[in-house]
Design an enzyme around this catalytic site. Structure first.
Site, mmCIF file in Angstrom:
data_model
loop_
_atom_site.group_PDB
_atom_site.id
_atom_site.type_symbol
_atom_site.label_atom_id
_atom_site.label_comp_id
_atom_site.label_asym_id
_atom_site.label_seq_id
_atom_site.Cartn_x
_atom_site.Cartn_y
_atom_site.Cartn_z
ATOM 1 N N TYR A 38 43.998 -1.610 -32.434
ATOM 2 C CA TYR A 38 43.225 -1.566 -33.684
ATOM 3 C C TYR A 38 41.975 -2.413 -33.524
ATOM 4 O O TYR A 38 40.872 -1.995 -33.889
ATOM 5 C CB TYR A 38 44.074 -2.088 -34.840
ATOM 6 N N VAL A 89 42.358 -6.189 -47.206
ATOM 7 C CA VAL A 89 42.056 -5.579 -48.501
ATOM 8 C C VAL A 89 43.345 -4.980 -49.057
ATOM 9 O O VAL A 89 44.148 -4.408 -48.304
ATOM 10 C CB VAL A 89 40.990 -4.472 -48.381
ATOM 11 N N CYS A 93 39.886 17.516 -44.874
ATOM 12 C CA CYS A 93 39.252 17.370 -43.561
ATOM 13 C C CYS A 93 39.924 16.270 -42.760
ATOM 14 O O CYS A 93 40.080 15.150 -43.249
ATOM 15 C CB CYS A 93 37.770 17.055 -43.738
ATOM 16 N N SER A 95 35.904 -3.693 -39.585
ATOM 17 C CA SER A 95 36.892 -4.693 -39.988
ATOM 18 C C SER A 95 36.470 -6.038 -39.422
ATOM 19 O O SER A 95 35.715 -6.091 -38.444
ATOM 20 C CB SER A 95 38.286 -4.337 -39.434
ATOM 21 N N THR A 101 45.350 -2.565 -49.963
ATOM 22 C CA THR A 101 45.558 -1.108 -49.937
ATOM 23 C C THR A 101 46.878 -0.816 -49.228
ATOM 24 O O THR A 101 47.560 -1.715 -48.735
ATOM 25 C CB THR A 101 44.431 -0.410 -49.138
ATOM 26 N N GLY A 145 42.563 4.044 -51.427
ATOM 27 C CA GLY A 145 42.124 2.774 -50.872
ATOM 28 C C GLY A 145 40.636 2.520 -50.910
ATOM 29 O O GLY A 145 39.955 2.808 -51.895
ATOM 30 N N ALA A 156 40.457 9.655 -50.284
ATOM 31 C CA ALA A 156 41.459 9.939 -51.326
ATOM 32 C C ALA A 156 42.132 8.684 -51.863
ATOM 33 O O ALA A 156 42.560 8.648 -53.019
ATOM 34 C CB ALA A 156 42.525 10.883 -50.783
HETATM 35 N N1 LIG Z 1 43.136 -2.550 -45.836
HETATM 36 C C1 LIG Z 1 42.585 -3.483 -45.077
HETATM 37 O O1 LIG Z 1 43.047 -4.644 -45.023
HETATM 38 C C2 LIG Z 1 41.372 -3.173 -44.262
HETATM 39 C C3 LIG Z 1 41.021 -1.869 -43.956
HETATM 40 N N2 LIG Z 1 39.912 -1.640 -43.167
HETATM 41 C C4 LIG Z 1 39.520 -0.281 -42.832
HETATM 42 O O2 LIG Z 1 39.166 0.398 -44.024
HETATM 43 C C5 LIG Z 1 39.341 1.817 -43.849
HETATM 44 C C6 LIG Z 1 40.138 2.364 -45.014
HETATM 45 O O3 LIG Z 1 41.393 1.735 -44.953
HETATM 46 P P1 LIG Z 1 42.309 1.537 -46.260
HETATM 47 O O4 LIG Z 1 41.645 2.104 -47.444
HETATM 48 O O5 LIG Z 1 42.748 0.132 -46.274
HETATM 49 O O6 LIG Z 1 43.559 2.422 -45.824
HETATM 50 P P2 LIG Z 1 44.430 3.481 -46.628
HETATM 51 O O7 LIG Z 1 45.532 3.817 -45.698
HETATM 52 O O8 LIG Z 1 44.725 2.984 -47.988
HETATM 53 O O9 LIG Z 1 43.449 4.748 -46.774
HETATM 54 C C7 LIG Z 1 43.010 5.427 -45.642
HETATM 55 C C8 LIG Z 1 42.602 6.826 -46.059
HETATM 56 O O10 LIG Z 1 42.146 7.502 -44.896
HETATM 57 C C9 LIG Z 1 42.781 8.754 -44.836
HETATM 58 N N3 LIG Z 1 42.910 9.224 -43.447
HETATM 59 C C10 LIG Z 1 43.731 8.738 -42.503
HETATM 60 N N4 LIG Z 1 43.597 9.451 -41.371
HETATM 61 C C11 LIG Z 1 42.672 10.412 -41.615
HETATM 62 C C12 LIG Z 1 42.107 11.451 -40.844
HETATM 63 N N5 LIG Z 1 42.516 11.695 -39.588
HETATM 64 N N6 LIG Z 1 41.163 12.237 -41.405
HETATM 65 C C13 LIG Z 1 40.786 12.021 -42.692
HETATM 66 N N7 LIG Z 1 41.286 11.061 -43.488
HETATM 67 C C14 LIG Z 1 42.222 10.262 -42.936
HETATM 68 C C15 LIG Z 1 44.144 8.551 -45.478
HETATM 69 O O11 LIG Z 1 44.696 9.778 -45.895
HETATM 70 C C16 LIG Z 1 43.785 7.625 -46.626
HETATM 71 O O12 LIG Z 1 43.409 8.331 -47.769
HETATM 72 C C17 LIG Z 1 40.032 1.973 -42.492
HETATM 73 O O13 LIG Z 1 39.075 2.337 -41.512
HETATM 74 C C18 LIG Z 1 40.574 0.576 -42.204
HETATM 75 O O14 LIG Z 1 40.708 0.336 -40.817
HETATM 76 C C19 LIG Z 1 39.120 -2.667 -42.692
HETATM 77 C C20 LIG Z 1 39.444 -3.960 -42.985
HETATM 78 C C21 LIG Z 1 40.573 -4.304 -43.803
HETATM 79 C C1 LIG Z 2 47.448 -6.263 -39.673
HETATM 80 C C2 LIG Z 2 46.719 -5.018 -39.968
HETATM 81 C C3 LIG Z 2 45.439 -5.186 -40.727
HETATM 82 C C4 LIG Z 2 44.682 -3.906 -40.789
HETATM 83 C C5 LIG Z 2 43.545 -4.002 -41.759
HETATM 84 C C6 LIG Z 2 42.453 -4.926 -41.294
HETATM 85 O O1 LIG Z 2 41.521 -4.504 -40.643
HETATM 86 C C7 LIG Z 2 42.590 -6.328 -41.638
HETATM 87 C C8 LIG Z 2 41.821 -7.269 -41.046
HETATM 88 C C9 LIG Z 2 41.950 -8.625 -41.546
HETATM 89 C C10 LIG Z 2 41.589 -9.710 -40.881
HETATM 90 C C11 LIG Z 2 41.185 -9.728 -39.505
HETATM 91 C C12 LIG Z 2 40.958 -10.931 -38.953
HETATM 92 C C13 LIG Z 2 40.528 -11.064 -37.584
HETATM 93 C C14 LIG Z 2 40.303 -12.281 -37.148
HETATM 94 C C15 LIG Z 2 39.818 -12.501 -35.762
HETATM 95 O O2 LIG Z 2 38.428 -12.727 -35.776
HETATM 96 C C16 LIG Z 2 40.495 -13.723 -35.176
HETATM 97 O O3 LIG Z 2 40.000 -13.933 -33.898
HETATM 98 C C17 LIG Z 2 40.207 -14.917 -36.060
HETATM 99 C C18 LIG Z 2 41.145 -16.035 -35.723
HETATM 100 C C19 LIG Z 2 41.043 -17.047 -36.890
HETATM 101 C C20 LIG Z 2 42.068 -18.104 -36.764
HETATM 102 O O4 LIG Z 2 41.942 -19.058 -37.504
HETATM 103 O O5 LIG Z 2 42.986 -17.977 -35.917
#
Ligand SMILES: NC(=O)C1=CN([C@@H]2O[C@H](COP(=O)(O)OP(=O)(O)OC[C@H]3O[C@@H](n4cnc5c(N)ncnc54)[C@H](O)[C@@H]3O)[C@@H](O)[C@H]2O)C=CC1
Ligand SMILES: CCCCCC(=O)/C=C/C=C\C=C\C=C\[C@@H](O)[C@@H](O)CCCC(=O)O
Length: 256
Positions: free
Chosen positions: A151, A186, A63, A138, A188, A16, A14
């Site tokens: 996480y 990202v 869902c 991630s 979001t 992000g 829905a």
């Molecule tokens: N935003 C970021 O920096 C990053 C996000 N991710 C991952 O990307 C995926 C999407 O995250 P975003 O779009 O950023 O977050 P968001 O919070 O913007 O969107 C997440 C979506 O998942 C839905 N959701 C949450 N719990 C749920 C459940 N139990 N059942 C069904 N839907 C559910 C929410 O309603 C929402 O629409 C996640 O798995 C997150 O861990 C990975 C790396 C970076």
């Molecule tokens: C804080 C909540 C973020 C949730 C969304 C998400 O998944 C974001 C991830 C973004 C980056 C993650 C980076 C992880 C890095 C590790 O690999 C770390 O060990 C790297 C250390 C690099 C450094 O220069 O210290």
């Protein structure tokens, strides 16, 4: 795999990243079932998507990936509506160290739960057509993120599960490829108000901010574009695609 005529299921669709993944699949000719707990946002998104791509292109199904019953019903409805499932994007996830059990239940168990239900519909051993399953993991699944240990654990588990399922599928003959998207930050809702999501690790907010400053922030479309590579390239199985602001790279895992 060309996407025209293919059918996809996207969880957490829905908002992000899930919204972006659904849009790019539709733009490339697939039909998409969007699953989410946010019913109002999901329904209005699907109305807009059907106006853009033609009635019947997108379907919203309320869902919760924590519910086996709701997932089974959603996958059954998607199969009945589209005639089968070729692509699953396990995207739903949360980041909240204060409710870490819920994070495990959604981020890791939800991926496993949806994958196993998808096998019933997609696996060639079950009369399915095969296909591809992509998890939104991630960068935190490839290296420890000190501010959010649980996480990190859930995403590390998703990467490990993806790689193991890829190998199991190749040996078993499921006809399904398994890959993981590993994006950095990202833009979001998930990265708004991070301090409130760190629980007992809120004192490490500065670490998160420094990482965000260092690594930068992607747009949703950066991630969505990367999905296409993992879905359409039939050679990709068991891959973890790192998506950084400086570019993309496949993780090279050490061999034992
Ligand atoms: N935003 C970021 O920096 C990053 C996000 N991710 C991952 O990307 C995926 C999407 O995250 P975003 O779009 O950023 O977050 P968001 O919070 O913007 O969107 C997440 C979506 O998942 C839905 N959701 C949450 N719990 C749920 C459940 N139990 N059942 C069904 N839907 C559910 C929410 O309603 C929402 O629409 C996640 O798995 C997150 O861990 C990975 C790396 C970076
Ligand atoms: C804080 C909540 C973020 C949730 C969304 C998400 O998944 C974001 C991830 C973004 C980056 C993650 C980076 C992880 C890095 C590790 O690999 C770390 O060990 C790297 C250390 C690099 C450094 O220069 O210290």
């Amino acid at each position: 795999m060309a996407l025209t005529g293919k059918s996809a299921v996207v969880t957490g669709a829905a908002l992000g990243i899930g919204k972006g993944l659904s849009e790019v699949l539709l733009q490339n000719g697939a039909k998409v079932a969007l699953l989410d707990v946010k019913e109002s946002a999901g329904q209005s998104l699907v109305e807009s998507l059907n106006q853009q791509h033609g009635t019947g292109s997108a379907l919203f199904l309320k869902c919760d990936v924590e519910s086996e019953e709701q997932l089974k019903a959603a996958f059954q409805k998607a199969t009945e509506t589209f005639g089968g499932i070729d692509i699953l994007c396990n995207n739903a996830g949360i980041m909240n160290e204060a409710t870490w059990e819920k994070a495990v239940s959604i981020n890791l168990m939800g991926v496993i739960r949806a994958t196993y239900i998808a096998l019933e519909h997609m696996s060639k051993l079950n009369g399915g057509k095969g296909g591809v399953i992509v998890q939104t993991a991630s960068l935190a699944g490839l290296g420890p993120f000190p501010s959010c240990p649980v996480y990190t654990a859930t995403k590390s588990g998703v990467v490990g599960f993806t790689r193991a399922m890829a190998a199991a599928s190749a040996v078993s003959g499921y006809g399904i490829r398994f890959n993981a998207l590993c994006p950095t930050f990202v833009q979001t809702e998930m990265i708004t108000n991070i301090p409130a999501r760190l629980g007992q690790f809120s004192h490490l907010n500065e670490v998160a901010e420094q990482l965000k400053e260092k690594l930068g922030v992607l747009s949703v479309s950066d991630v969505a574009e990367s999905l296409l590579e993992l879905v359409t390239d039939e050679t990709k199985n068991g891959e973890a695609l790192m998506i950084l602001t400086k570019g993309k790279a496949y993780m090279q895992f050490p061999s034992p």
